[in-house]
Design an enzyme around this catalytic site. Structure first.
Site, PDB file in Angstrom:
ATOM      1  N   ASP A  21       0.817  -1.214   0.000  1.00  0.00           N
ATOM      2  CA  ASP A  21       0.000   0.000   0.000  1.00  0.00           C
ATOM      3  C   ASP A  21       0.853   1.268   0.000  1.00  0.00           C
ATOM      4  OD1 ASP A  21      -2.457  -1.416   0.103  1.00  0.00           O
ATOM      5  OD2 ASP A  21      -2.228  -1.688   2.259  1.00  0.00           O
ATOM      6  N   ARG A 102      -0.985   0.699  16.491  1.00  0.00           N
ATOM      7  CA  ARG A 102      -1.342   1.871  15.688  1.00  0.00           C
ATOM      8  C   ARG A 102      -1.278   3.189  16.459  1.00  0.00           C
ATOM      9  NH1 ARG A 102       0.408  -1.115  12.300  1.00  0.00           N
ATOM     10  NH2 ARG A 102      -0.918  -2.182  10.790  1.00  0.00           N
ATOM     11  N   ASP A 131      -7.796  -0.102  10.884  1.00  0.00           N
ATOM     12  CA  ASP A 131      -6.623   0.740  11.111  1.00  0.00           C
ATOM     13  C   ASP A 131      -6.861   2.192  10.735  1.00  0.00           C
ATOM     14  OD1 ASP A 131      -5.061  -1.180  12.261  1.00  0.00           O
ATOM     15  OD2 ASP A 131      -3.951  -1.683  10.448  1.00  0.00           O
ATOM     16  N   SER A 183      -2.000 -10.184   3.106  1.00  0.00           N
ATOM     17  CA  SER A 183      -1.855  -8.924   3.824  1.00  0.00           C
ATOM     18  C   SER A 183      -1.341  -9.263   5.214  1.00  0.00           C
ATOM     19  CB  SER A 183      -3.200  -8.202   3.910  1.00  0.00           C
ATOM     20  OG  SER A 183      -3.076  -7.015   4.679  1.00  0.00           O
TER      21      SER A 183
END
Length: 410
Positions: A21, A102, A131, A183
């Protein structure tokens, strides 16, 4: 504050992992935001070799600079350990490995964005995932007026396959291919796997396929003999393994190795995402599984009944807050204060037996133990008058007896 137009955005700080990404986001930002300056920031929370060659890659794809911030110890002490003390587990199985990574990354990105005078922060989270919420709630907590760019909510790319097409067209090197395009998210605490065959919950994960598991072996491949480990805690914080005092990073690494070798900590979970859909993921959390088990065992010895039971209720809500990205909120902080109070006497040592994915209590001691063999014994004792139980049951059962009698009269 009014939203900024694309023309007003001259400098963007990007949460950069070097994965699929964020690798394509750098050139995409420059193409779609008037060749803006892109500053990449990577938070090192234990990705290991994933950080190798990151600066060269970021600069080659158009970033003006890359920050690599070592957040590993802070990640463990300020995020992992408070969650461990709370006993917080999302939906009974998920030990929150991505969730609490995060906020610490996003907080540091905000600090750098403010220092650099950035006009916006960008991230590579999809519009389907959790996220995006975790990053953006943290940004709101520390820079509420900062513009946020989420390319997945803007661009025409619809799949990871199309992302690979974009990368190939722009000569962006990738460490994955179309066949290994899971992923993944890795840090000191865990490794998650999503996508490909895992999108079908009817299919068993390919645990024995070479390269699938990275932190663990499958239970079938674990040793045929059990392993033992002794973990020491002080006020609910792990401080030593097998009698050796270790730093937080070294302690988690030691337990990851031991747990992984014995096939511990594999979870295959269909979970409820915050945005409303169900998703299926496979998680490797070997060391974390050992710590959660040991901490729970120690609390059975050191917490009184009412605190132990109430804390179980708090754990579920705490897990939701972490999973939902609400780390920097008054409620999470208030619950953390309650948890901290409960940990004052959670000190002692727990021995665990590891065997082919199983984690078995093999003994616990504490100077603050509330267990009294003298009272609990089935043998002869002189401190507990069993006749007292009759009066207790009469009073405890009085509402039941009264209800039955009144119903009988009616």
């Amino acid at each position: 504050m009014a939203a900024k137009s694309k023309q007003e955005i001259k400098k963007v700080v990007l949460a950069y992992s070097g994965g699929l990404d964020t690798s394509i986001i750098i050139p995409w930002l420059k193409e779609n935001y008037n060749n803006c300056e892109v500053i990449a920031v990577s938070g090192d929370v234990g990705q290991g070799t994933e950080l190798e060659g990151l600066e060269e890659k970021a600069l080659k794809t158009g970033a003006s600079k890359l920050y690599v911030e070592d957040l590993r110890e802070e990640f463990i002490t300020d995020y992992i350990y408070p969650t461990l003390q709370a006993g917080a587990v999302y939906e009974g199985e998920y030990l929150l490995g991505t969730s609490f990574a995060r906020p610490i990354i996003a907080k540091r990105i905000v600090e750098i964005a403010l220092k650099e005078g950035a006009d916006a922060i960008a991230h590579g989270c999809t519009g389907k995932g959790n996220d995006q919420v975790r990053f953006e709630l943290t940004i709101k907590a520390f820079a509420p007026d900062m513009a946020v760019i989420a390319p997945w909510r803007e661009w025409d790319i619809k799949s990871r396959e199309e992302e690979i097409d974009y990368a190939e067209a722009h000569c962006i090197p990738l460490k994955i291919n179309r066949e290994t395009n899971y992923s993944k998210d890795k840090n000191l605490w865990h490794l998650s796997h999503e996508g490909l065959d895992l999108e079908n919950p009817a299919l068993e994960p390919q645990y024995n396929k070479p390269g699938f598991l990275e932190m663990s072996v499958s239970p079938e491949q674990a040793p045929d003999q059990p392993a033992y480990v002794k973990i020491a805690f002080e006020k609910g914080i792990p401080v030593a393994v097998d009698g050796e005092k270790l730093s937080p990073v070294a302690l988690v690494a030691r337990l990851n190795k031991l747990g992984g070798e014995n096939g511990v900590g594999l979870v295959d979970l269909v979970e409820n995402r915050l945005v409303g859909m169900k998703s299926r993921g496979v998680y490797e959390t070997p060391g974390g599984t050992l710590l959660y088990k040991a901490h729970h065992v120690l609390e059975t010895l050191t917490l009184d009944r009412d605190t132990f039971h109430y804390k179980e209720l708090v754990a579920g809500r705490y897990a939701e807050l972490v999973y939902f990205g609400q780390w920097f909120t008054p409620l999470r902080e208030a619950l953390a204060a309650f948890v901290s109070k409960t940990q004052e006497h959670v000190t002692g040592e727990v021995t665990l037996k590891l065997y082919k994915g199983n984690v078995i209590n093999a003994g616990v001691t504490s100077p603050y133990s509330l267990y009294s063999e003298e009272i609990a014994t089935f043998g002869k004792e002189f401190v507990y008058d069993q006749k007292n139980a009759a009066g207790f049951i009469t009073l405890f059962g009085l509402p039941v007896a009264v209800q039955a009698k009144q119903q009988g009269k009616r």
